[in-house]
Scaffold this active site. Structure first.
Site, mmCIF file in Angstrom:
data_model
loop_
_atom_site.group_PDB
_atom_site.id
_atom_site.type_symbol
_atom_site.label_atom_id
_atom_site.label_comp_id
_atom_site.label_asym_id
_atom_site.label_seq_id
_atom_site.Cartn_x
_atom_site.Cartn_y
_atom_site.Cartn_z
ATOM 1 C CG ASP A 115 -2.214 -0.819 1.160
ATOM 2 O OD1 ASP A 115 -3.059 -0.774 0.344
ATOM 3 O OD2 ASP A 115 -2.311 -1.652 1.954
ATOM 4 N NE ARG A 123 1.250 0.194 4.213
ATOM 5 C CZ ARG A 123 0.131 0.299 5.075
ATOM 6 N NH1 ARG A 123 0.279 0.631 6.204
ATOM 7 N NH2 ARG A 123 -1.087 -0.152 4.485
ATOM 8 C CG HIS A 227 -9.266 -1.242 8.386
ATOM 9 N ND1 HIS A 227 -9.503 -0.184 7.533
ATOM 10 C CD2 HIS A 227 -8.254 -1.903 8.025
ATOM 11 C CE1 HIS A 227 -8.373 -0.033 6.523
ATOM 12 N NE2 HIS A 227 -7.621 -1.071 6.937
ATOM 13 C CG ASP A 301 -9.584 -4.040 1.552
ATOM 14 O OD1 ASP A 301 -8.364 -3.719 1.755
ATOM 15 O OD2 ASP A 301 -10.463 -2.724 1.677
#
Length: 887
Positions: A115, A123, A227, A301
């Site tokens: 990502d 990241r 999430h 996802d």
């Protein structure tokens, strides 16, 4: 024609140019035989379980220690999964672990994904470059910059061994309450989102990095984070097709190589209770694959997210995801359980083996076309420097510069002009320390800076209101904001109340270093800029924009309130003031300029100087400004870039020549005529016929200099001292000219100096011969023609208007010694350290003001004066000199 239709037609024309380019994964044509042979050979070498594992991409970190590494190693070695998705860590460690994990594969290397929506900094935090987030990029008007960003992200990713970037976010974010998409979306307008996604995607894919549009069918209109739970999108299919799915349809038709399916409950697509779109054949197979005709890879996802795991067990989740039509299972919770359940589904006929095998071959084809056919070790050495290149930082700044949005400029205050008539102060709310924003503001003019915490107490509010009301303009920066609407974007009621009170007392220019949605609190403010972020580069560029170093052209990517709507923004003027950039932004190489440090330190080591400041500017941009060493060899005070130096003979250019230019421009004098016409004392001298031009060009046959000071000291070579008939240690009515600290010259001796110049002999030939004497005379000429002394005239006509607070004669009058660099330990005339007084002896005997020496400044102010000349007399929105005169 409706503006949105125009934008759409332009977008269609643009993508039409690229429509003929086949997707990496297109199956419209038979793949080359070599490719087919390779795919079949790898497929045939695998066990049935290994083939299924090729459809899995598992989680990997490079900062979680040996236990995590061992766990990943076991999964890769035992199950031969198809790929890894890396999360937090460092470039070096990720490269090292990628090499390590790749060596565990038996048939085909791992596909590595990340990502990196706004670059590897997403990241790597401080270890990687973070480009602006997509909401900020949504403000940019030149979409070609998105292509350049995609190109650079591809370069960095490939250097790191990454093959897939899970970007761009193609969600149309039209819900300010959205807790998960928010700044990750290009905004609320489907055309703007689609166009920018396309350009970002094309930049990546043209340079070998697979792009992945997410989160299908559109995660933009929800206030729930998938999430943590399963968001519900309540719209009907027509609304979904026209808004949420619009970018995905276009990207599917124009070459996107992969799409990620979100965990969303969308009853209009599938009304099965608690079934997320990621597990819905109606979403994946029926719409994405069949209706949109998408032929690339379809990723789920993350399968550990609560939006799916709350209602499905490990193993069942993965099997249902394949049943829905997904190709790659991203972050399966339990690989062994997933394999068992998928095999059970195959045995029960819930999954078709031929279909699964075709997806395995699809993944292998993607690997072939991305070059993932054999292990290619990543060189770890220098990886951080090569990823985080200065060119990449320059691109980041260009993106930021183009995104800044002047939402309203009702009084046309921005960019600031006529600095000599403005009393400006800055206030940073949310930072009790001087901010980078304030530091850059200070490069342009003298400001008073104030700072306060995010929560402004009643007593602090009263104090600030009293202090700030004394200024004409207050530049307010909002810092440490939140992206959460539920937290009012980090702006407390007391802060809002304070700002409303402040704008009733003086003019306020508000700069929002955070969410544009926060503009709903500031509808009453007439001068508002949105900067979207508050990293150092953004703060620096926002300050430059306020002073017109470049024009602002961004437009709001979202609607925040009835008067702060999508596409709103004002284009501001470029005033050609100096900007502050990286060398790479003007085509220079920062590594070459870095060698200046070596030279400066060598000079200091060899005691050629105790220190120096070096500034480099090109194309109107300061690209280097560094201080080295100390004020003196005792090393008690380090040099700062804003310290003042004695400019010595640069005075000839930065004061005298500028002043003569101005008077010539006005017609007060003519440089081609005899100087005696404008300095009448020369009428009866041997200098009556020399022209101003010849004096300035050092070809008027004048002697180079006259050591006036030697006539006023004792003749002792070992121990010369000022004679008491010329100097006193304290000022009196007859001895009032400050030659330096505690030394005052007799008033009438300035006439002696001038008379000696008038009576000096001329050289025999009219040729170039550098001379100070002519600039003594030019100073007097400026005073006679303007009615002001040279220092007063230059300050009034140039320095004050330009905002040059540090450019002055006799700085000892207005600056602390700590800001002035000492010039010399004088052992031959004044018998003391020269500190804040002019070093040149003749200029000192004229009270510190002369045409040949006497001016002090810092490097930045001097650069402004030089840029004024390079701009042919124009600077900061004002013409100081005509171009003809400068030439």
């Amino acid at each position: 024609m409706n503006s949105r239709i125009v934008i759409f037609l332009f977008f269609v024309a643009l993508i039409g140019l690229n429509a003929a380019q086949p997707s990496v994964l297109s199956t419209g044509q038979e793949p080359p035989s070599e490719e087919s042979q390779w795919v079949d050979s790898i497929f045939n070498a695998m066990t049935p379980s290994e083939r299924i594992a090729q459809l899995m991409m598992v989680r990997a970190h490079s900062n979680l220690g040996p236990d995590h590494v061992a766990k990943v190693e076991k999964i890769v070695k035992q199950y031969q999964v198809g790929g890894l998705c890396f999360f937090q860590g460092t470039p070096e460690k990720q490269a090292e672990l990628t090499n390590r994990y790749q060596m565990l594969t038996r048939h085909v290397p791992l596909m590595i994904g990340m990502d990196a929506e706004w670059g590897l900094g997403m990241r790597f935090k401080e270890d990687g470059i973070s480009f602006p987030r997509q909401l900020m990029l949504g403000a940019i008007q030149d979409n070609r910059l998105l292509y350049e960003m995609g190109k650079e992200v591809a370069r960095q990713s490939k250097r790191l061994g990454v093959h897939v970037n899970f970007a761009p976010v193609a969600d149309v974010n039209n819900n300010p309450e959205n807790p998960v998409i928010n700044t990750r979306s290009f905004g609320e307008d489907r055309y703007n989102v689609a166009a920018k996604c396309y350009m970002y995607m094309r930049g990546m894919q043209d340079h070998g990095l697979m792009a992945c549009a997410k989160h299908f069918p559109g995660h933009g209109d929800t206030n729930v984070d998938s999430h943590y739970d399963l968001p519900v999108i309540p719209h009907d299919i027509n609304r979904l097709d026209s808004i949420e799915m619009f970018p995905f349809r276009l990207l599917s038709q124009h070459g996107i190589q992969s799409v990620m399916v979100a965990h969303l409950s969308v009853p209009a697509i599938d009304n099965t209770p608690n079934r997320p779109t990621s597990l819905s054949p109606k979403a994946v197979d029926d719409i994405l694959r069949d209706q949109f005709g998408f032929e690339g890879l379809i990723f789920t996802d993350g399968l550990g997210m609560k939006g799916v795991s709350k209602h499905y067990k490990p193993g069942q989740t993965e099997a249902e995801a394949l049943r829905a039509g997904n190709d790659v299972l991203l972050l399966p919770q339990d690989v062994p359980a997933a394999l068992r359940e998928i095999e059970a589904y195959l045995e029960a006929g819930k999954l078709d083996l031929e279909d699964i095998n075709s997806r395995v071959k699809k993944v292998l084809r993607a690997k072939y076309r991305l070059g993932i056919t054999r292990i290619k070790p990543i060189a770890v050495e220098n990886i951080r420097a090569e990823i985080n290149s200065l060119k990449a930082l320059a691109l980041k700044r260009e993106l930021t510069r183009n995104a800044l949005t002047m939402v309203r400029n009702s009084y046309d205050l921005v960019p600031f002009q006529a600095l000599d008539s403005l009393n400006i102060a800055s206030l940073s709310i949310g930072s009790t320390d001087r901010t980078p924003f304030q530091q850059t503001l200070g490069n342009y003019t003298e400001l008073t800076h104030y700072n306060t915490a995010s929560e402004i107490s009643s007593s602090r509010s009263k104090q600030l209101l009293r202090q700030l009301s004394e200024h004409d303009i207050i530049v307010v920066g909002l810092h440490k904001m939140s992206s959460s609407a539920r937290k009012d974007f980090g702006i407390t009621p007391k802060t809002r109340q304070f700002l409303n009170s402040l704008q009733k007392k003086t003019k306020v220019v508000l700069v929002v270093f955070g969410s544009p949605y926060s503009l709903r609190f500031f509808d009453s403010f007439e001068e508002v800029m949105v900067a979207y972020d508050e990293d150092d580069d953004t703060q620096d560029l926002a300050a430059q924009a306020l002073f017109g170093a470049f024009g602002v052209d961004g437009r709001l990517p979202v609607t925040a309130s009835p008067i702060s709507r999508f596409n709103q923004g004002v284009t501001t003027r470029h005033l050609f003031r100096l900007g502050y950039s990286l060398p790479e932004e003007v085509g220079m190489d920062g590594k070459v300029l870095a060698q200046i440090e070596t030279l400066a330190k060598e000079a200091i080591r060899k005691r050629a100087t105790p220190g120096c400041v070096v500034l480099v500017a090109k194309d109107g941009q300061v690209v280097y400004n560094q201080a080295f060493g100390h004020h003196t060899y005792r090393k008690l005070k380090r040099l700062q870039t804003d310290d003042l130096f004695d400019l010595a003979s640069i005075t000839k250019v930065a004061a005298t020549t500028l002043s003569v230019m101005k008077l010539h421009d006005e017609g007060t004098l003519n440089v081609y005529e005899p100087m005696s016409r404008f300095l009448t004392a020369l009428d009866s001298t041997n200098k009556a016929d020399m022209t101003v031009q010849d004096v300035m060009a050092h070809r008027a046959q004048l002697k180079p200099w006259i050591p006036f000071y030697e006539q006023t000291i004792t003749s002792s070579r070992r121990n010369p001292r000022p004679l008491s008939r010329y100097y006193h240690k304290k000022p009196t009515s007859q001895y009032s000219i400050p030659v330096t600290e505690k030394l005052y010259m007799r008033n009438d001796y300035t006439d002696v100096i001038r008379q000696q110049i008038y009576e000096s002999e001329l050289l025999s030939k009219r040729r170039y011969k550098y001379s100070d004497l002519g600039f003594y005379l030019l100073s007097d000429m400026v005073e006679e023609q303007s009615g002001q002394s040279l220092d007063q005239y230059a300050a009034e006509q140039f320095y004050q208007k330009l905002g040059l607070a540090s450019t002055t004669f006799n700085p000892w009058k207005n600056f602390p010694k700590s800001k002035i660099v000492p010039t010399e330990e004088d052992r031959y005339f004044r018998r003391q350290r020269i500190h804040g007084y002019v070093h040149d002896m003749g200029a000192a005997m004229l009270g510190g003001v002369s045409g040949h020496a006497g001016l002090f400044s810092n490097a930045n102010d001097l650069a402004v004066l030089m840029q004024l000349l390079l701009n042919d007399g124009y600077y900061g929105g004002r013409r100081y000199l005509s171009a003809e005169t400068v030439h």
